[in-house]
Every structure is written in structure tokens, then in C-alpha cells.
Design an enzyme around this catalytic site. Structure first.
Site, PDB file in Angstrom:
ATOM      1  N   ARG A 263      46.773  19.216  36.665  1.00 54.16           N
ATOM      2  CA  ARG A 263      48.130  19.233  35.949  1.00 54.16           C
ATOM      3  C   ARG A 263      48.973  18.426  35.314  1.00 54.16           C
ATOM      4  O   ARG A 263      49.947  19.346  35.210  1.00 54.16           O
ATOM      5  CB  ARG A 263      48.216  19.879  33.997  1.00 54.16           C
ATOM      6  CG  ARG A 263      46.087  19.810  33.888  1.00 54.16           C
ATOM      7  CD  ARG A 263      45.988  20.586  33.023  1.00 54.16           C
ATOM      8  NE  ARG A 263      45.778  22.326  32.509  1.00 54.16           N
ATOM      9  CZ  ARG A 263      45.571  22.621  33.426  1.00 54.16           C
ATOM     10  NH1 ARG A 263      44.306  23.375  33.690  1.00 54.16           N
ATOM     11  NH2 ARG A 263      45.540  24.814  33.600  1.00 54.16           N
TER      12      ARG A 263
ATOM     13  N   GLU B 286      47.620  39.272  52.782  1.00 53.83           N
ATOM     14  CA  GLU B 286      47.437  40.378  51.740  1.00 53.83           C
ATOM     15  C   GLU B 286      47.581  40.258  50.010  1.00 53.83           C
ATOM     16  O   GLU B 286      46.853  41.334  49.970  1.00 53.83           O
ATOM     17  CB  GLU B 286      49.638  40.856  51.783  1.00 53.83           C
ATOM     18  CG  GLU B 286      49.683  42.670  51.323  1.00 53.83           C
ATOM     19  CD  GLU B 286      49.024  42.968  52.143  1.00 53.83           C
ATOM     20  OE1 GLU B 286      48.130  44.226  52.017  1.00 53.83           O
ATOM     21  OE2 GLU B 286      49.298  43.095  53.247  1.00 53.83           O
TER      22      GLU B 286
ATOM     23  N   LYS C 168      36.620  41.760  48.393  1.00 50.92           N
ATOM     24  CA  LYS C 168      37.368  42.469  48.980  1.00 50.92           C
ATOM     25  C   LYS C 168      36.965  43.036  50.483  1.00 50.92           C
ATOM     26  O   LYS C 168      37.544  43.685  50.839  1.00 50.92           O
ATOM     27  CB  LYS C 168      38.577  43.142  47.612  1.00 50.92           C
ATOM     28  CG  LYS C 168      39.763  42.063  46.970  1.00 50.92           C
ATOM     29  CD  LYS C 168      39.642  42.254  45.857  1.00 50.92           C
ATOM     30  CE  LYS C 168      39.875  41.927  44.747  1.00 50.92           C
ATOM     31  NZ  LYS C 168      40.396  41.961  43.464  1.00 50.92           N
TER      32      LYS C 168
END
Length: 430
Positions: free
Chosen positions: A49, A131, A207
């Protein structure tokens, strides 16, 4: 000698995290220059946008053509914080092809296609750092793949989703039900309007896949991770946990088998003793407990989400990648030399807490104990209470495999004296 020509950075995405990355690059420009050895310049920002006002960002840098931005050829580093699988995957590989290294916070993509992305980075001699993909501001990936590179990691267990930890902590501390705690998390901005990725553990599973791959030097994909959400956790479960001196956390657990020949990766709610360091992690914070042969037990703790904390991890990677760029080198890449198989959940061995609704009459306990014995599951403790012909039976086992426990529960449901199995929960962190 300080290089005067700036390293050019393309930013893909300018939402909560991306806007913080841009802000820190601007406000800390002198410090970043000193740490890197050359100035860094924000050369373009790709957004969906373009009409939205973005304070502190030159409107001339805004573009909706992310592909053209990463193809420019003069870009040194692409920072990808748009998330999702596509177009992020194509944009990252295109960046490598056109000479840029990449810093990403995209856990879903890395869990699904990390091997292919690393291969593309290696093919073009570029860096892929991420990270921020696992635990927000907490330095975790770099310690695992660099600081502990000479050690053997046997277990990684942690709270890697702040939303679910906030909800479970609220249920524990106030006695709130799941929906009430979720509503509060949503009102405070910890939970998305659609919290499915968090509460059904998709976020934590991604994760876990990344952590397991790095810790055990083997390829672990999202499909390899056992996933169980926390929407069925009740106030009664917390009451049972307190009776055992425990609390309940949604844990990501990555383990090396005792014989070293395989690994497992799983995410699920679990009872954990109040004496364990992870039990004291409150609110929306994250913490990861690492067990290795030489270093022993290590714990990493801090804010696991949010614009500024996540941007901190992104900027740390950006500094490292820029230094590598100046030195004509690349940092650690994919390390999957071990090629260990990932065992199915049925082979995982742990303790269990089982709550049964049973008939309150003589012989019931003996029947239940016989079923456990027939399936090779040893009982640690039993607690029974009841009246008016109905009773509750709580059984805590010694360590047993998930498959043997499943067979036990199926047999228990076949007993006439067992009215139902009200909850089954693993017990971790002995």
C-alpha cells in the site's frame, strides 16, 4: 580504513517489524557505520500500500515492485520481513541470483524450504541469516550454530510463542478460562484477530523445525514436527498441575535420541515443575533451554515478538552480513552433514498425566492398573476422589512411549467402569 561508499539495503515489507528496521537504520546510522566499517543506505522499500504514510521514510524509496527492487544489481543486502511462502521465496532466490545476501524473519518459509534457500545462497556465494525467525530479540540461532559449534547439543526445549505463553500464564495466575484469556490477549495486541497460527501451534512448530535442524545438523522440515495446540487446556488441567507442583506451558521440544541415531521435534502443551526455569517465564516472554554435553544447561530469555525486539535481531544479522560482504566472505550456512532420521511421535518417551472419569465402586482402580500393566506402562502415582457413584481418577505414569500410552488409553475407553478420559497431558522438565 573506513569505506565511504555505502552498502545498499532493500527492505521488503514495512509493517510493524519493517518500519522499526527502517527507523533504527536511520537513527543509529553512525553507530551502524562504525560497527560495520562502511555506511549502510536504505535504497528501496517494497510495500503493498504505497499511499500509507510512513514516518521517517523518504517517499521516493517506496515501491510496489519488489521484484524490480531485488533485481537492481546494486543491492548488497535484502531484508525480507513480509512473511508467508510466496512471493517471499521467489524474491529471496531472485535476490541471490542478482548478487544480494538476505536477512529474513520468515519462520514459515525457512521451516518449509530452508534447505532449498540455503542451496541457492551457496550456489551464488551469498549469506542467508534469520536470527529473527525463531525467538524475536533473543540471540539464539547464532549461539547454536557459532558459539556452540564445537559442542554436541542433545536437547532444545522452550517457549517460543509469546501469545500462547500470555494466555496460559493468565489462566494459571487468575483462574481464567481459555476464551477469557484469549480475549484479553487480543485486546492487548498479543493475539491476532485470527489466532490460529499461535494457539494451534503452527508458529511454534515452524520454529521447532528451524531449531532442530541447526542443533542437530540435520534437515528437519515443518512436516516432521509433531504439533498439538493448546485450545483444549482447561482450568481443571491447571488445578491438576498445581496439585503436582507444576504449571502448564506450550513447549517446543527438540531431542537427540539416547543412542544418538535419530532426533525428534514436537510442540504441545505440557506440565512442567515449578522448579524448572521455564516455569517462571511469564506474560508474552519467550525462553529456550539448551542442554549440551560440554556447556551443560543454558537458558536464553527475552521478548519473543514485537516490532522493536524483532527489528533488533534483524539489525544484528544485517551488521554481520554487511561485515561479511566487506570481507569478501560468507558466514555459516546450512549444516546438515549428520543426516539423522526424524523419529515419529509414537517413539517419543515421556511421562503422562491422565484424568479419568470412572464409576465409584470397588475394583475400578485394579482394573485400570491392569490395563496400564498390560501395555507396559508403569504407574508413578494415582489420586482418586468421588461421590454419588462417580469418581475422578488421576494417573501419573513413569516414562512411556507415546504409542504405548495411546494403546493404553484406547483400552481404558473400552472398560465399562471408565466413563471417559477427560484429559491427557505430557509431563516434561524432570
Amino acid at each position: 580504513m573506513m569505506r565511504t561508499r555505502p552498502l545498499k539495503v532493500a527492505l521488503l515489507g514495512c509493517g510493524v517489524v519493517g518500519s522499526e528496521v527502517a527507523r533504527i537504520m536511520t537513527t543509529h546510522a553512525d553507530d551502524l557505520t562504525a560497527r560495520i566499517g562502511a555506511p549502510v543506505e536504505l535504497a528501496g522499500v517494497a510495500v503493498r500500500r504505497p499511499s500509507k504514510v510512513r514516518a521517517g521514510i523518504d517517499p521516493d524509496l517506496i515501491t510496489t515492485d519488489a521484484t524490480a527492487l531485488v533485481k537492481r544489481g546494486d543491492i548488497d543486502v535484502v531484508v525480507e520481513v513480509i512473511g508467508g511462502i510466496e512471493p517471499a521465496r521467489t524474491l529471496i532466490t531472485t535476490a541471490f541470483e542478482h548478487g544480494a545476501s538476505v536477512v529474513s524473519a520468515n519462520k514459515a518459509l525457512l521451516a518449509q524450504d530452508g534447505a532449498a534457500l540455503h542451496a541457492a545462497a551457496d550456489e551464488h556465494g551469498k549469506d542467508l541469516y534469520y536470527e529473527a525467525a525463531v525467538a524475536g530479540a533473543i540471540p539464539l540461532i547464532r549461539p547454536l550454530r557459532e558459539s556452540l559449534a564445537g559442542d554436541k547439543i542433545n536437547r532444545v526445549m522452550g517457549i517460543v510463542n509469546g501469545t500462547t505463553n500470555f494466555i496460559l500464564d493468565k489462566m494459571d495466575s487468575t483462574g481464567a478460562g481459555y476464551q477469557e484469556a484469549l480475549d484479553e490477549a487480543t485486546a492487548l495486541g498479543y493475539a491476532e484477530a485470527d489466532p490460529t497460527a499461535d494457539v494451534e501451534a503452527f508458529d511454534a512448530a515452524a520454529k521447532a523445525a528451524i531449531l532442530a535442524g541447526i542443533a542437530f545438523h540435520t534437515r528437519v522440515r515443518l512436516d516432521d514436527v509433531y504439533r498439538e495446540g493448546m485450545t483444549e487446556v482447561t482450568a481443571a488441567d491447571f488445578a491438576s498441575a498445581r496439585g503436582m507442583g507444576c504449571t502448564i506451558k506450550l513447549l517446543a521440544i527438540c531431542e537427540r535420541a539416547a543412542d544418538g541415531g535419530s532426533v525428534t521435534a514436537r510442540v504441545h502443551p505440557a506440565m512442567i515443575p515449578l522448579t524448572h526455569p521455564l516455569a517462571s517465564v511469564r506474560g508474552a516472554y519467550n525462553a529456550v533451554f539448551v542442554e549440551s554435553e560440554a556447556a551443560g544447561q543454558l537458558m536464553f530469555y527475552g521478548p519473543g515478538a514485537g516490532g522493536a525486539p524483532t527489528a533488533s535481531a534483524v539489525l544484528g544479522d544485517l551488521v554481520a552480513v554487511c561485515r561479511n560482504r566487506l570481507g569478501g566472505a560468507t558466514g555459516p550456512g546450512d549444516s546438515a552433514y549428520a543426516q539423522l532420521p526424524v523419529s515419529p511421535m509414537g517413539e517419543v518417551v515421556t511421562r503422562y498425566h491422565i484424568s479419568l472419569d470412572v464409576a465409584d465402586k470397588p475394583g475400578v482402580l485394579a482394573q485400570v492398573a491392569t490395563v496400564f500393566a498390560e501395555h507396559g506402562v508403569s504407574i508413578d502415582t494415582v489420586r482418586q476422589s468421588g461421590k454419588d457413584g462417580e469418581a475422578s481418577l488421576v494417573v501419573v505414569t513413569h516414562r512411556a512411549s507415546d504409542a504405548s500410552l495411546a494403546g493404553t488409553v484406547e483400552a481404558l475407553r473400552g472398560l465399562d467402569t471408565v466413563r471417559g478420559v477427560s484429559s491427557i497431558m505430557r509431563v516434561e522438565g524432570e
